[in-house]
Enzyme design. Structure first.
Site: not given
Length: 627
Positions: A490-492
């Site tokens: 989800q972050e990167s």
């Protein structure tokens, strides 16, 4: 790991000889730098001498044409479009040109170019100009209710509204409602403009001190309403006291609008009892989607199941049909013993590959992922995708970005890749996803794999690069590596050079100050390479463990804290224990709510793909202890 740029070249047989490709790299970088420096002669020279057999040969001409747009040089624009007849570069130039033509009211040329812009390439502003053209030609206006939200609009959409008012396609009451919404969002300039255009009542001279406006005229009443709503942003109770004391000075519609706005503010502050009371006083016809959803969340957080059902059933159909409210209505009906009706809702929601789909599967008693057989694309699918011009350009740009460490070219590669994935079959998407995975273009591998409709490859949707590193730190810290992967995805999307708008870096999107603080706590010192894969995962997982240990061992709260900070995650607790799904649903920040739901759903899919013991998403979300 294999060298990604070498793999890119191996997938591009048209790069022959390789030296010719390498020779153009320098020119391409020079051209982009020339465009940024507004060095038109140098940019023009490179555009005119670019080798035509190179997949990236059009980029200098594209940058030159972007400069032409700035000075309204239609001749250069038409020259470019005569050469670049298709592809994302032509689409972008045509879209921006159309918006310029609409603003200039060159409707003859606009009408010639508009049909050439694919629907997928139209942004809101371009679509508004297209709708203006259609209305000028006698067509009925498109759905204008999409503008009944507290947000400003661009020139094209404001022109569309002006034309709709002129032709009587929207009523004065409709315009009045939009003006109130603009004022509620503090978009005063556009509210003033709309008031002048539609001859709406607004005491513009009192907008600086709206609570002092005279309620003796409709204009003063609207300004007073604005003042009450604005006070509610910082002091919702004070605003409610003023509204209660001055209700007789406002019309029923104005009172109903004000109570709806104050109810929204209260709901977002998790003052749910107040929110319920004030929503009940609101004018339901003036509620936005955000207000309807927060009314439902307020009832859900209070466990007022009958009220929750009433709100969901009263929602406009398009809002009530969203997976969230179909799921929560099903949960409420199930508690009432209406299993047949509830299961029908769960079955409908479970068809979606998303957070609510997994929760619905839990209610139906199905495992989160009987993933089934992995679909395999044919050689024909692979060949078709490898020969696609946009795919070729994307791979060439990715190779250039990797070789020269240029994130800007990586962004161009993403744009080309997304364009190439439009209207593809499932097998073509999977072929492209595997191609991207092999070269380390992980975010676009996921992008392609998660667009399939019937045939899926979960190993591509939920990639696990850097697994040795991730599992090593997970074991050291006693963390669930499925949760770690869910967060990184989800972050990167596994972009090692990812950098957010606020400065977060690397796979786990660490803020520099947080990374330095954590590194000192871990004994790593101050000199850390935050984008180094191993260092980023080491610090990120340590921080995940730290916040989880300080938040009652809750992965849900720790996930919220990772995005919004530990203090906020604590503030969102209740005075009584909350089911994890209810806590997640009632997180006040839209971004954080979506983030937590996606990370936890990702963790469920990763856990299944790793062959772990099946754990329902509802169980994984757990219970949030009382504050």
């Amino acid at each position: 790991m294999n060298n990604p740029s070498r793999l890119c070249l191996a997938l591009l047989p048209f790069f022959a000889p390789a030296a010719a490709f390498a020779g153009f790299d320098g020119d391409l970088l020079t051209a982009r730098d020339a465009a940024r420096a507004n060095d038109i002669p140098r940019l023009e020279n490179i555009a005119n001498t670019a080798p035509r057999d190179n997949p990236l040969s059009l980029y200098p001409a594209y940058w030159l044409t972007q400069k032409a747009l700035e000075v309204q040089d239609d001749a250069q624009i038409t020259r470019f479009l005569s050469v670049a007849r298709e592809g994302v570069l032509a689409e972008r130039i045509r879209r921006d040109w159309l918006k310029q033509l609409g603003k200039r009211e060159d409707w003859t040329r606009f009408a010639e170019e508009w049909p050439k812009l694919a629907e997928e390439g139209r942004d809101e502003e371009a679509q508004c100009y297209g709708d203006v053209l259609a209305m000028r030609q006698g067509a009925a206006p498109a759905n204008l209710n999409r503008f009944l939200e507290p947000r400003p609009l661009g020139d094209g959409c404001n022109r569309l509204l002006a034309l709709a008012l002129e032709k009587g396609a929207v009523t004065r009451d409709w315009a009045l409602r939009r003006m109130r919404l603009l004022l509620s969002g503090n978009y005063v300039t556009q509210a003033r403009q709309l008031a002048a255009l539609a001859d709406l009542p607004l005491d513009t001279g009192s907008l600086g001190a709206p609570l002092k406006a005279s309620p003796g005229t409709p204009a003063g009443q609207e300004t007073l309403l604005y003042g009450i709503v604005q006070k509610g942003r910082d002091d919702v109770n004070g605003a409610a006291q003023i509204l209660s004391g001055r209700q007789d000075e406002l019309t029923p519609a104005q009172r109903g609008f004000a109570w709806g706005q104050l109810a929204l503010f209260a709901a977002r502050k998790l003052n749910t009892a107040q929110a319920s009371e004030w929503f009940a006083r609101a004018d339901k016809s003036q509620l936005t989607r955000d207000q309807w959803e927060w009314w439902a969340r307020a009832e859900l957080r209070q466990d007022r199941q009958e009220a929750l059902q009433t709100v969901i059933r009263a929602m406009p159909e398009d809002i009530a049909a969203r997976p969230a409210w179909q799921y929560w209505l099903g949960r409420s009906l199930k508690r009432d013993g209406k299993a047949t009706e509830a299961n029908a809702l769960f079955a409908r929601v479970s068809a979606g590959h998303h957070y609510y789909g997994l929760l619905a599967l839990d209610e139906l008693g199905n495992a989160a992922s009987e993933q089934g057989d992995t679909a395999r694309p044919s050689e024909a699918d692979i060949n078709r995708m490898s020969k696609d011009p946009s795919v070729r350009r994307s791979l060439a740009l990715f190779a250039l970005a990797q070789d020269r460490n240029r994130a800007d070219f990586r962004g161009d590669a993403q744009v080309e890749w997304r364009y190439a994935m439009r209207n593809r079959t499932d097998m073509e998407l999977l072929a492209a996803a595997d191609m991207a995975r092999k070269i380390g273009f992980f975010d676009m591998a996921i992008y392609s794999a998660e667009r399939t409709r019937k045939e899926h490859d979960y190993s591509l949707r939920y990639l696990t690069p850097y697994r040795d590193i991730t599992q090593r730190f997970a074991r050291q810290l006693g963390l669930d590596d499925a949760w770690i992967y869910g967060l990184i995805r989800q972050e990167s999307r596994f972009i090692t050079i990812a950098r957010s708008g606020v400065g977060a870096s690397g796979l786990m999107q660490l803020m520099p100050a947080t990374a330095r603080w954590a590194a000192r706590k871990m004994g790593l010192g101050d000199k850390i390479a935050i984008n180094d894969i191993e260092t980023n995962i080491q610090i990120g997982t340590w921080y995940m463990k730290y916040v989880m240990d300080n938040l009652s061992g809750s992965a849900v709260m720790a996930t919220a804290a990772y995005n919004a900070g530990p203090g906020r995650a604590r503030n969102w607790q209740d005075v009584r224990p909350l089911e994890g799904a209810v806590y997640a649903e009632t997180i006040p920040f839209n971004e954080t709510r979506d983030y937590v739901q996606k990370v936890m759903a990702n963790a469920s899919w990763y856990s299944t793909g790793m062959g772990r013991e099946k754990l329902s998403l509802k169980t994984r979300l757990g219970t949030i202890p009382a504050r």
